[in-house]
Design an enzyme around this catalytic site. Structure first.
Site, PDB file in Angstrom:
ATOM      1  N   LYS A  98      30.854  34.149  37.759  1.00 55.53           N
ATOM      2  CA  LYS A  98      31.341  34.822  36.551  1.00 55.53           C
ATOM      3  C   LYS A  98      30.555  34.271  35.369  1.00 55.53           C
ATOM      4  O   LYS A  98      30.580  33.056  35.124  1.00 55.53           O
ATOM      5  CB  LYS A  98      32.831  34.542  36.335  1.00 55.53           C
ATOM      6  CG  LYS A  98      33.721  35.333  37.250  1.00 55.53           C
ATOM      7  CD  LYS A  98      35.189  35.190  36.878  1.00 55.53           C
ATOM      8  CE  LYS A  98      36.045  36.105  37.740  1.00 55.53           C
ATOM      9  NZ  LYS A  98      35.764  36.045  39.186  1.00 55.53           N
ATOM     10  N   ASP A 135      29.734  38.509  39.199  1.00 55.54           N
ATOM     11  CA  ASP A 135      31.022  39.205  39.112  1.00 55.54           C
ATOM     12  C   ASP A 135      31.064  40.014  37.812  1.00 55.54           C
ATOM     13  O   ASP A 135      30.340  39.704  36.866  1.00 55.54           O
ATOM     14  CB  ASP A 135      32.179  38.183  39.066  1.00 55.54           C
ATOM     15  CG  ASP A 135      32.542  37.655  40.449  1.00 55.54           C
ATOM     16  OD1 ASP A 135      31.991  38.142  41.445  1.00 55.54           O
ATOM     17  OD2 ASP A 135      33.391  36.749  40.510  1.00 55.54           O
ATOM     18  N   ARG A 185      27.899  45.686  44.359  1.00 59.95           N
ATOM     19  CA  ARG A 185      29.271  45.638  44.877  1.00 59.95           C
ATOM     20  C   ARG A 185      30.114  46.617  44.058  1.00 59.95           C
ATOM     21  O   ARG A 185      30.174  46.526  42.830  1.00 59.95           O
ATOM     22  CB  ARG A 185      29.841  44.233  44.709  1.00 59.95           C
ATOM     23  CG  ARG A 185      31.324  44.148  45.076  1.00 59.95           C
ATOM     24  CD  ARG A 185      31.946  42.831  44.629  1.00 59.95           C
ATOM     25  NE  ARG A 185      31.287  41.701  45.225  1.00 59.95           N
ATOM     26  CZ  ARG A 185      31.346  40.455  44.733  1.00 59.95           C
ATOM     27  NH1 ARG A 185      32.019  40.205  43.627  1.00 59.95           N
ATOM     28  NH2 ARG A 185      30.722  39.473  45.337  1.00 59.95           N
TER      29      ARG A 185
HETATM   30  P1  FDA Z   1      44.264  48.747  46.217  1.00 60.57           P
HETATM   31  O1  FDA Z   1      44.640  47.826  45.091  1.00 60.57           O
HETATM   32  O2  FDA Z   1      44.613  50.186  46.134  1.00 60.57           O
HETATM   33  O3  FDA Z   1      44.796  48.122  47.558  1.00 60.57           O
HETATM   34  C1  FDA Z   1      44.674  48.730  48.822  1.00 60.57           C
HETATM   35  C2  FDA Z   1      45.459  47.938  49.844  1.00 60.57           C
HETATM   36  O4  FDA Z   1      44.915  46.622  49.967  1.00 60.57           O
HETATM   37  C3  FDA Z   1      46.913  47.667  49.445  1.00 60.57           C
HETATM   38  O5  FDA Z   1      47.726  48.741  49.807  1.00 60.57           O
HETATM   39  C4  FDA Z   1      47.214  46.400  50.220  1.00 60.57           C
HETATM   40  O6  FDA Z   1      47.421  46.686  51.566  1.00 60.57           O
HETATM   41  C5  FDA Z   1      45.924  45.644  50.107  1.00 60.57           C
HETATM   42  N1  FDA Z   1      45.901  44.747  48.920  1.00 60.57           N
HETATM   43  C6  FDA Z   1      45.213  44.953  47.760  1.00 60.57           C
HETATM   44  N2  FDA Z   1      45.384  43.912  46.917  1.00 60.57           N
HETATM   45  C7  FDA Z   1      46.205  43.037  47.545  1.00 60.57           C
HETATM   46  C8  FDA Z   1      46.742  41.767  47.184  1.00 60.57           C
HETATM   47  N3  FDA Z   1      46.465  41.187  46.018  1.00 60.57           N
HETATM   48  N4  FDA Z   1      47.547  41.128  48.067  1.00 60.57           N
HETATM   49  C9  FDA Z   1      47.816  41.696  49.265  1.00 60.57           C
HETATM   50  N5  FDA Z   1      47.344  42.895  49.669  1.00 60.57           N
HETATM   51  C10 FDA Z   1      46.543  43.563  48.826  1.00 60.57           C
HETATM   52  N6  FDA Z   1      37.381  43.104  40.405  1.00 60.57           N
HETATM   53  C11 FDA Z   1      36.740  43.005  39.219  1.00 60.57           C
HETATM   54  O7  FDA Z   1      37.226  43.528  38.220  1.00 60.57           O
HETATM   55  N7  FDA Z   1      35.562  42.325  39.127  1.00 60.57           N
HETATM   56  C12 FDA Z   1      34.960  41.760  40.213  1.00 60.57           C
HETATM   57  O8  FDA Z   1      33.874  41.163  40.087  1.00 60.57           O
HETATM   58  C13 FDA Z   1      35.615  41.866  41.474  1.00 60.57           C
HETATM   59  N8  FDA Z   1      35.080  41.337  42.605  1.00 60.57           N
HETATM   60  C14 FDA Z   1      35.644  41.626  43.824  1.00 60.57           C
HETATM   61  C15 FDA Z   1      35.023  41.225  45.003  1.00 60.57           C
HETATM   62  C16 FDA Z   1      35.534  41.611  46.238  1.00 60.57           C
HETATM   63  C17 FDA Z   1      34.820  41.192  47.480  1.00 60.57           C
HETATM   64  C18 FDA Z   1      36.727  42.391  46.298  1.00 60.57           C
HETATM   65  C19 FDA Z   1      37.285  42.847  47.614  1.00 60.57           C
HETATM   66  C20 FDA Z   1      37.374  42.740  45.142  1.00 60.57           C
HETATM   67  C21 FDA Z   1      36.859  42.357  43.908  1.00 60.57           C
HETATM   68  N9  FDA Z   1      37.521  42.704  42.727  1.00 60.57           N
HETATM   69  C22 FDA Z   1      36.846  42.559  41.529  1.00 60.57           C
HETATM   70  C23 FDA Z   1      38.934  43.160  42.766  1.00 60.57           C
HETATM   71  C24 FDA Z   1      39.043  44.669  42.811  1.00 60.57           C
HETATM   72  O9  FDA Z   1      38.628  45.222  41.591  1.00 60.57           O
HETATM   73  C25 FDA Z   1      40.499  45.119  43.087  1.00 60.57           C
HETATM   74  O10 FDA Z   1      41.311  44.652  42.056  1.00 60.57           O
HETATM   75  C26 FDA Z   1      41.061  44.647  44.414  1.00 60.57           C
HETATM   76  O11 FDA Z   1      40.085  44.652  45.418  1.00 60.57           O
HETATM   77  C27 FDA Z   1      42.215  45.567  44.867  1.00 60.57           C
HETATM   78  O12 FDA Z   1      41.759  46.883  45.014  1.00 60.57           O
HETATM   79  P2  FDA Z   1      41.563  47.635  46.425  1.00 60.57           P
HETATM   80  O13 FDA Z   1      40.281  48.369  46.375  1.00 60.57           O
HETATM   81  O14 FDA Z   1      41.704  46.680  47.535  1.00 60.57           O
HETATM   82  O15 FDA Z   1      42.666  48.758  46.450  1.00 60.57           O
END
Ligand code: FDA
Length: 309
Positions: A98, A135, A185
């Site tokens: 970050k 990030d 990403r």
């Molecule tokens: P969504 O939030 O819709 O979740 C889908 C499903 O995943 C949920 O129904 C649940 O099953 C599971 N899930 C999601 N979050 C969970 C939690 N906290 N605990 C338990 N289960 C959970 N953001 C950003 O702003 N800047 C960045 O640099 C990054 N970097 C980053 C790296 C990587 C490798 C990942 C996977 C994510 C990020 N993020 C991020 C975070 C991203 O923006 C987002 O907030 C989370 O990944 C949750 O979004 P989903 O796409 O998983 O979908």
């Protein structure tokens, strides 16, 4: 409904003081953060590698306004990269950084200082055979972060970017970054953002994610599909087929402790699967963003807090 208040709390120093008295080993924190020390991060990486997963490691910290703290963060990354190399893990693990943890927010000198600090981390990563991904933080830093990325890529073209699908601008940013060798990403986005810059409705964010994913998968870069959402993962697979992408020309990414079985399934089916592993003492902001995504964790969290002596 709870998302906005939790994200506001992520920046409250009073609540932070209270919450960070919880030991990192307490149930909820340990679910998302494997530990505070370099050795914890290395250990977590070793566990991932055993079943074919890769790692990207994040030394926790953000919004630093103190130059010596920024310097300490750089040192922590250098120590980590050295440890990964010594343990033979550097080719299976990269690092996520970050810019606000390495000085971006410092008045006047921020952009220059964070660029210089990022260069040092990129140099050390390259020396041990791995890469860095920057990030993405809240929208007020997006332009500055992408400017730093452009500068870094002049010397370190392997440096990865993060784009957040919830921002209105991101489809355009995806087009600009979908060029050969460009590691991007794509995540949904984790910060509290105003409706002037970001989609607020979950379905709108999902639709934006699919549009952005299509641009990246159809393009010439290396997409890193960062989501736990089963639908997005299915759609990524369909795009890979449609755009004739072999496994290894893109990868999936998920956070440490979330949907671990799915991580293993993807890795076992021959896909590249990378897990984001945060470690260190500054886990508060990270934990609050994870809680905001999953308010059902809140009861568990309150219980952990109340059980503190
Ligand atoms: P969504 O939030 O819709 O979740 C889908 C499903 O995943 C949920 O129904 C649940 O099953 C599971 N899930 C999601 N979050 C969970 C939690 N906290 N605990 C338990 N289960 C959970 N953001 C950003 O702003 N800047 C960045 O640099 C990054 N970097 C980053 C790296 C990587 C490798 C990942 C996977 C994510 C990020 N993020 C991020 C975070 C991203 O923006 C987002 O907030 C989370 O990944 C949750 O979004 P989903 O796409 O998983 O979908």
């Amino acid at each position: 409904m709870l998302r906005q208040p939790l994200l506001m709390l992520a920046r409250s120093s009073q609540v932070k003081d209270l919450v960070t008295r919880m030991p990192v080993s307490s149930g909820l924190v340990a679910r998302y953060v494997p530990g505070e020390r370099t050795s914890d991060a290395v250990e977590a990486t070793r566990d991932l590698v055993v079943d074919g997963r890769l790692a990207t490691l994040d030394f926790l910290g953000e919004d630093t306004l103190d130059e010596s703290r920024a310097e300490a963060t750089v040192d922590a990354y250098l120590e980590l990269l050295d440890a990964l190399s010594r343990e033979g893990l550097a080719r299976s693990a990269e690092v996520s950084v970050k810019l606000s943890a390495i000085g971006q927010a410092l008045p006047e000198i921020g952009p220059k200082l964070s660029l210089e600090n990022a260069r040092r981390i990129c140099g050390a990563a390259r020396n041990v055979g791995t890469t860095v991904t920057l990030d993405m933080e809240d929208h007020t830093t997006t332009d500055e972060t992408l400017a730093t990325l452009r500068e870094l890529r002049k010397d370190f073209p392997e440096t990865g970017a993060v784009l957040q699908a919830y921002l209105h601008r991101t489809e355009e940013d995806c087009r600009a970054l979908a060029y050969e060798g460009s590691r991007v990403r794509l995540c949904k986005g984790a910060y509290s953002e105003p409706d002037t810059v970001a989609f607020q409705d979950r379905h709108e964010v999902d639709r934006a994610y699919v549009r952005c994913l299509k641009v990246l998968m159809a393009g010439h870069g290396y997409p890193m599909v960062a989501t736990h959402d089963p639908r997005m993962i299915r759609i990524a697979g369909a795009f890979a087929t449609r755009f004739d992408r072999a496994p290894g020309t893109y990868e999936y990414q998920m956070l440490f402790g979330i949907r671990t079985d799915e991580q293993k399934r993807l890795a076992g089916s021959g896909e590249r699967m990378r897990v984001y592993v945060p470690y260190g003492q500054e886990w508060y902001g990270y934990l609050m963003r994870r809680l905001a995504e999953r308010p059902s964790n809140l009861t568990f969290f309150m219980r952990s807090l109340l059980s503190q002596k």
